[in-house]
Design an enzyme around this catalytic site. Structure first.
Site, short mmCIF file in Angstrom:
data_model
loop_
_atom_site.label_atom_id
_atom_site.label_comp_id
_atom_site.label_asym_id
_atom_site.label_seq_id
_atom_site.Cartn_x
_atom_site.Cartn_y
_atom_site.Cartn_z
CB SER A 45 -1.34 0.25 1.31
OG SER A 45 -0.08 0.18 2.26
CE LYS A 46 -0.07 7.96 -1.65
NZ LYS A 46 -1.51 8.69 -2.62
NE ARG A 47 0.20 0.75 6.68
CZ ARG A 47 0.50 -0.73 6.20
NH1 ARG A 47 2.27 -0.84 7.24
NH2 ARG A 47 0.13 -1.47 6.48
CG HIS A 48 3.83 -1.48 2.40
ND1 HIS A 48 2.38 -1.43 2.20
CD2 HIS A 48 4.32 -1.85 3.78
CE1 HIS A 48 2.03 -2.57 4.00
NE2 HIS A 48 2.87 -2.36 4.49
N GLY A 49 5.67 2.16 0.12
CA GLY A 49 5.97 2.72 -0.74
C GLY A 49 5.38 2.77 -1.88
#
Ligand code: GLU
Length: 461
Positions: free
Chosen positions: A238-242
């Site tokens: 997800s966005k959180r993971h890049g």
């Protein structure tokens, strides 16, 4: 057989790491075999497709160097072909109109769930004799009720799907638009795609697509489903993971060669090697060396590879991108290629490099307070005056300037930093720069002296 692969993104969301890796593997496979690679933008979902997402696909692929053959194909423009295939199936009795209402379908599924069965369409309109006038209908494909469909996947191996688990797929919606599975089969066949390389999230669609190929009398291509990418914590990316738009990596100063190298290693391996140029990847890549399990996104490894390629790149090849990111007037100033040459070793990414390069083109307007306090003392002005006197009376060069600093400091019995650091601060605003001889050499006599004198004026009260 000439290999022909494609990348078929839907511009309904941003092209991110996962999509870019699928594109890369498809591209590498085609390039490895000297085949063709096409780009097909699957923009049939008009509501959710955006021009911005299409632009990110085009820009991202160009940036990564994943060049496609011919013009990009827009699936929306091919709808006539899809509709014709739906009618062909209908005419041949291989598809039928389904008039079931939403409520009817919901009730059917609820009953199936209650009975502990997998909810699926039970084919009740297959043999329907009455054709309600003016009633809305979808068109469903009559999928075989018996036997099994095998996906002979080049990455995942042979996967068997009992046909009883595949219900009659909607191939045309009630608004007359064909659905993804139908359109993708018609397009892949029409475009002569020999190898369908895509994410493993599509594996469940493949037996249905194989049945459609067969029903339409089309040649079934080879399939390669690439396992997904997970975040470092094992959860879906997800966005959180890049998982940001791929073009964002460009703005963050990553080099395309590093991103390509990193993406290739997300799922593909060649012994224990980590570093591959694009040429090496084209030479070595094959789908049979792609792993079967999901890979984990590893930011530290991407950064490490980027730092590696910052050092290993040819300075000339970085000029255009650094020029774009710097966005300053460089007329008559230090040659950017030389500035890059002295900074690339020590820069993790292009943003780092650009920040280090900026002072060569833009004189500092202020000086870091901490550095001034630490490095500019009572004796500093005497040392600087001597340096200026030397520069004005002798022939200027970076090496010569370095020698003057050494000589002046030796004569005064102080360390070289006592003069070199104040010079750096006046040149760059901060006490960090490439080696002083290189810095002075690149800035040139006039600019260097101007900045030193300006610094002395500014700081003297
Ligand atoms: N358009 C589909 C997607 O973006 C991919 C289709 C395919 O590769 O078969 O997920």
């Amino acid at each position: 057989m000439t290999v022909k692969t494609r990348f078929a993104p839907s511009p309904t969301g941003m092209l991110h790491i996962g999509g870019a890796r699928t594109a890369l593997f498809s591209w590498l496979y085609a390039r490895h075999f000297g085949g063709e690679f096409v780009l097909r933008i699957e923009d049939t979902d008009k509501e959710r497709s955006t021009d911005e997402a299409t632009q990110v696909i085009l820009d991202g692929m160009k940036w990564l160097g994943l060049d496609w053959d011919g013009e990009p194909v827009y699936q929306g423009a091919r709808q006539g072909l899809h509709i014709a295939s739906v009618h062909k199936l209908l005419d041949e009795g291989k598809a039928y109109k389904c008039y079931c209402s939403r409520e009817e379908l919901d009730t059917m599924r609820d009953k199936q769930k209650l009975a502990g069965q997998k909810p699926m369409y039970d084919g009740r309109c297959r043999e329907r004799a009455d054709t309600p006038e003016d009633a809305a209908f979808v068109i469903r494909f009559k999928s075989p009720n018996e036997g099994e469909t095998w996906v002979r996947d080049m990455v995942l191996g042979d996967v068997c799907f009992p046909n009883t688990e595949l219900d009659d797929l909607i191939i045309m919606r009630s608004d007359g638009t064909p659905t993804y599975n139908l359109a993708v089969v018609v397009d892949d066949a029409d475009m002569g795609i020999t190898h369908v390389v895509r994410g493993s999230d599509h594996l469940n669609n493949t037996p249905r697509q194989i049945q459609l190929y067969e029903a339409l009398g089309l040649t079934v291509p080879k399939f390669a489903h690439i396992p997904l990418i997970h975040g470092a914590d094992g959860a879906k990316m997800s966005k959180r993971h890049g998982s940001v738009a791929i073009t964002e990596y460009r703005e963050q100063g990553y080099l395309p060669v590093a991103v390509v190298n990193y993406l290739a290693r997300l799922g593909w391996s060649h012994g224990d090697d980590e570093v591959f140029s694009v040429e090496q990847l084209i030479e070595m890549f094959d789908l049979n060396t792609v792993g079967k399990s999901a890979s984990r996104f590893d930011q530290a490894k991407l950064d490490w590879l980027n730092a590696h390629w910052m050092k290993a790149s040819n300075a000339d090849d970085l000029v255009d991108e650094v020029t774009r990111l710097l966005a300053v007037d460089m007329q008559g100033k230090a040659a950017l290629v030389d500035v890059i040459g002295c900074l690339q070793e020590r820069s993790k990414n292009l943003i780092d490099l650009v920040e280090g390069a900026r002072f060569f083109y833009v004189a500092p307007t202020e000086y870091q307070e901490k550095a001034v306090k630490k490095n500019i003392k009572e004796g500093t002005w005497t040392l600087l005056d001597r340096f200026i006197a030397k520069a004005e009376s002798e022939t200027w060069s970076g090496a010569a300037a370095h020698q003057w600093i050494a000589d002046i400091c030796e004569a005064e019995a102080v360390s070289m930093g006592k003069l070199a650091q104040p010079i750096r601060i006046f040149l760059a605003g901060v006490p960090v720069s490439p080696p002083i001889d290189v810095t002075l050499g690149l800035l040139g006599k006039e600019e260097a002296l101007k900045r030193i004198q300006k610094g002395m004026e500014k700081l003297i009260i």
